[in-house]
Design a protein around this motif. Structure first.
Motif, mmCIF file in Angstrom:
data_model
loop_
_atom_site.group_PDB
_atom_site.id
_atom_site.type_symbol
_atom_site.label_atom_id
_atom_site.label_comp_id
_atom_site.label_asym_id
_atom_site.label_seq_id
_atom_site.Cartn_x
_atom_site.Cartn_y
_atom_site.Cartn_z
ATOM 1 N N SER A 46 41.442 33.487 47.631
ATOM 2 C CA SER A 46 42.609 32.619 47.462
ATOM 3 C C SER A 46 42.242 31.175 47.771
ATOM 4 O O SER A 46 42.697 30.256 47.092
ATOM 5 N N ASP A 161 46.785 34.737 41.223
ATOM 6 C CA ASP A 161 46.419 35.233 42.548
ATOM 7 C C ASP A 161 47.093 36.579 42.781
ATOM 8 O O ASP A 161 48.279 36.646 43.086
ATOM 9 N N GLU A 162 46.341 37.638 42.613
ATOM 10 C CA GLU A 162 46.846 39.012 42.793
ATOM 11 C C GLU A 162 48.223 39.184 42.147
ATOM 12 O O GLU A 162 49.178 39.571 42.816
HETATM 13 MG MG LIG Z 1 44.484 35.920 48.922
#
Ligand SMILES: [Mg+2]
Ligand SMILES: Nc1ncnc2c1ncn2[C@@H]1O[C@H](COP(=O)(O)OP(=O)(O)OP(=O)(O)O)[C@@H](O)[C@H]1O
Lengths: 350, 279
Positions: A46, A161-162
């Motif tokens: 991240s 992000d995910e």
């Molecule tokens: Mg992360």
């Protein structure tokens, strides 16, 4: 239009106080590529994405987009779209207003906004929900709304992000496929953060495997799977993970369960090595090394067997029925090409 | 089950008592506003009387009309509210989001300004205003009110801003919004409840203020709280007119209270239970 979305990260370091979250990251992402940042929790994925987006500044290093240095540029000057794990929809706006927001900020003429919003919403199949507020959407619909907001502006770079981690397992699989199709049809460069190696394997053209703020390996998923270049990557990629046995080398092979097993690599005899074998590469062979079946995990069409080989645990995939019973004795062998060798002190592949 | 009912009954009667104690003076004052001066002074107090609007007529349209005072109060309160909000919103946002040195102590400063006895600072304030020639001016009294309302408003607003997730703002930045645009389009609409509560409190504090107004204003600036003096003299106190003035002065407070009721209740709980008040 062509060659839009080239990303270069050069020696990116990020420090939080004395803690180094990133220890010098180098990545080059090609235009149109689907690139995954894969690694365990806290490994710096991240952080890398946020630095790329311009939400955080690196402590040192350079970021180039299409060859231009944007290290000091604001997020809004970078022409990037992003989907957050929490979706970060604007709760006081309708779906249509959410999707229109990036266009408004880009000063798109009013007349062009409505059709663009409709088109983006249709691409992710939420065009019937345009008048709802995010609070009135299901998790999957919110996720699509976030996607639509990201694709509506046709940015040069698409960061995720995910994005699937809040969806249930079924929806995650379905959305995964659609995400890939969407990225292909848009032809946009995508950078995708995940800790799920299966997601990275199925989606990515190439991926970078992170560990503790460093990149262990960059490559095509199949290549990384076939030849992990360190123990950490070997242990992280593949499900169930690779078996790792610490042993010694012999002339032209290694010792497993007291027996000489030939390997492809040339090794001097008598050095300590870590032998890696994927569960799917364990062969059942009556003439092989004896093992005891401890646990049988039946997956339906196959099973994962938890074995012990000379006192050390070993997992194997088994797809012949009937399945063996727990406590039974079997025998396994290893083909030279299936054996991965690592240096136990450096962790590097031999 | 029985204990539950008993508890409820106890709770209701206690709160009923408090309500009665609180509401009685207001009720009494309102009653007096509709009486003639003779009826007010009658002993024993008359509960049955012929209501009259004479007091209201006199204080609104008589020789000592309070209409200019109401206007004065509005100018002060609205002026204080606007200036406070224009300064407090960006300040609270900055305090909630940026790493500002001294952030930790700002909360104490706010409490300190609220705890200081006004009598203690009224003389320095008077001297300062006199020196810059702002005694009995709107800018003067608004400036003094700002020194209380601004810290209070910032402190109140910060808790609302802190409740908002960072990611939403980051999404806005990436979508191409500037910080100011993000504040205007993304943040403020979501803290509008908090803004409403703050506006109400700041307005009411300015509207109800008496002590500073007495000392720092005079003929030009003469809010309704001071205008009560018009009806109190050495010879007599005009009770029913006084009651009519206080009823008129309470009117905006009550109207504002009703309009903002929903937000106020929410707003008060936000301070106590973080995030509890937002939708
Ligand atoms: Mg992360
Ligand atoms: N503001 C911060 N202050 C101190 N440390 C931080 C800060 N932000 C992140 N870190 C640390 O940096 C490291 C990398 O964090 P990052 O969020 O990039 O991990 P990640 O790979 O995305 O993990 P996950 O899969 O859990 O999201 C973590 O060890 C984290 O604790």
């Amino acid at each position: 239009m062509t060659a839009r979305g080239l990303v270069q990260l050069e020696k990116i370091v990020k420090k939080h106080g004395s803690f180094e979250a990133l220890k010098g990251i180098d990545i080059e992402i090609r235009p149109g590529e689907f690139f995954a940042l894969l690694g365990p929790s806290g490994s710096g994925k991240s952080t890398t994405l946020r630095i790329l987006a311009g939400l955080d500044a690196p402590t040192s290093g350079r970021i180039l987009l299409d060859g231009k240095d944007v290290t000091g540029a604001d997020a809004r000057a970078r022409d990037i779209a992003m989907v957050f794990q929490s979706y970060a929809l604007y709760p006081h706006m309708t779906v249509a207003e959410n999707i229109a927001f990036p266009l408004e900020m880009a000063k798109t003429p009013k007349a062009e906004i409505a059709p663009a919003v409709r088109e983006a919403a249709a691409k992710v199949k939420i065009d019937h929900l345009l008048d709802r507020k995010p609070g009135q959407l299901s998790g999957g619909q919110q996720q699509r709304c976030a996607l639509a907001r990201a694709i509506v502006r046709k940015a040069r770079l698409f960061l995720l992000d995910e994005p699937l981690s809040n969806l249930d397992a079924m929806l995650r699989l379905a959305t995964r496929v659609e995400l890939k199709k969407l990225q292909r049809s848009l032809g946009v460069t995508a950078v995708y953060v995940t800790h799920d190696q299966e997601e990275a394997m199925t989606l990515a053209d190439r991926m970078a495997v992170f560990r503790e703020g460093e990149i262990c390996q960059i490559g095509r998923p199949a290549d990384v799977f076939a030849a992990p270049n360190c123990i950490e990557v070997a242990a992280f990629i593949g499900s169930p993970p690779m078996n790792l046995l610490t042993t010694r080398s012999t002339a032209g092979g290694v010792l497993i369960g007291g027996r000489h097993v030939p390997v492809a690599a040339s090794l001097e005899a008598g050095r300590a090595v870590v032998v890696g074998v994927r569960p799917s590469a364990v062969r059942f062979d009556p003439a092989g090394i004896p093992v005891t079946v401890e646990v049988v995990e039946n997956l339906g069409d196959a099973a994962i067997l938890d074995l012990t080989l000379d006192g050390t645990p070993l997992r194997a995939r088994y797809d012949r029925f009937p399945l063996p019973r727990e406590g039974e004795t079997m025998a396994v062998s290893f083909a030279p090409e299936d054996i991965h060798l690592f240096d136990p002190t450096t962790g590097r592949r031999i | 089950m029985k204990g539950h009912k008993l508890r409820l009954a106890l709770l209701l009667s206690v709160s009923g008592l408090f309500l009665l104690a609180w509401i009685f003076p207001i009720f009494w004052s309102l009653l007096n506003a509709f009486k003639s001066e003779q009826d007010v002074l009658a002993y024993p107090p008359k509960l049955i009387f012929s209501p009259t609007l004479a007091a209201f007529r006199d204080v609104l349209f008589g020789p000592t009309s309070i209409v200019p005072n109401l206007v004065s109060s509005f100018i002060i309160s609205i002026g204080t509210t606007i200036v406070t909000m224009v300064l407090a919103i960006p300040a609270a946002y900055a305090l909630a989001r940026l790493r500002v040195p001294g952030k930790k102590w700002s909360g104490f400063y706010v409490l300190a300004t609220q705890m200081l006895p006004p009598v203690g600072i009224i003389i320095p304030y008077f001297l300062i205003l006199r020196d810059i020639g702002w005694i009995d001016t709107y800018q003067g009294i608004i400036l003094i009110y700002l020194s209380f309302s601004l810290p209070f408003a910032i402190w109140l607003l910060v808790s609302y801003f802190e409740d908002l997730p960072f990611e939403m703002e980051e999404a806005a930045f990436i979508d191409g919004a500037s910080r100011l645009m993000t504040l205007w389009r993304i943040i403020l609409p979501q803290v509008r409840g908090g803004v409403a509560v703050t506006v109400v409190f700041v307005f009411l504090n300015a509207w109800n203020e008496f002590l500073f107004a007495v000392v720092l204003s005079g003929n030009v600036v003469r809010p309704v709280t001071i205008s009560m003096f018009n009806f109190v003299s050495v010879e007599q106190t005009l009770w029913s007119k006084l009651a009519a003035v206080s009823a008129l002065a309470m009117l905006p407070v009550i109207i504002l209270g009703i309009i903002a009721q929903k937000h106020i209740v929410k707003g008060l709980t936000v301070g106590a239970v973080k995030g509890g008040g937002r939708r």
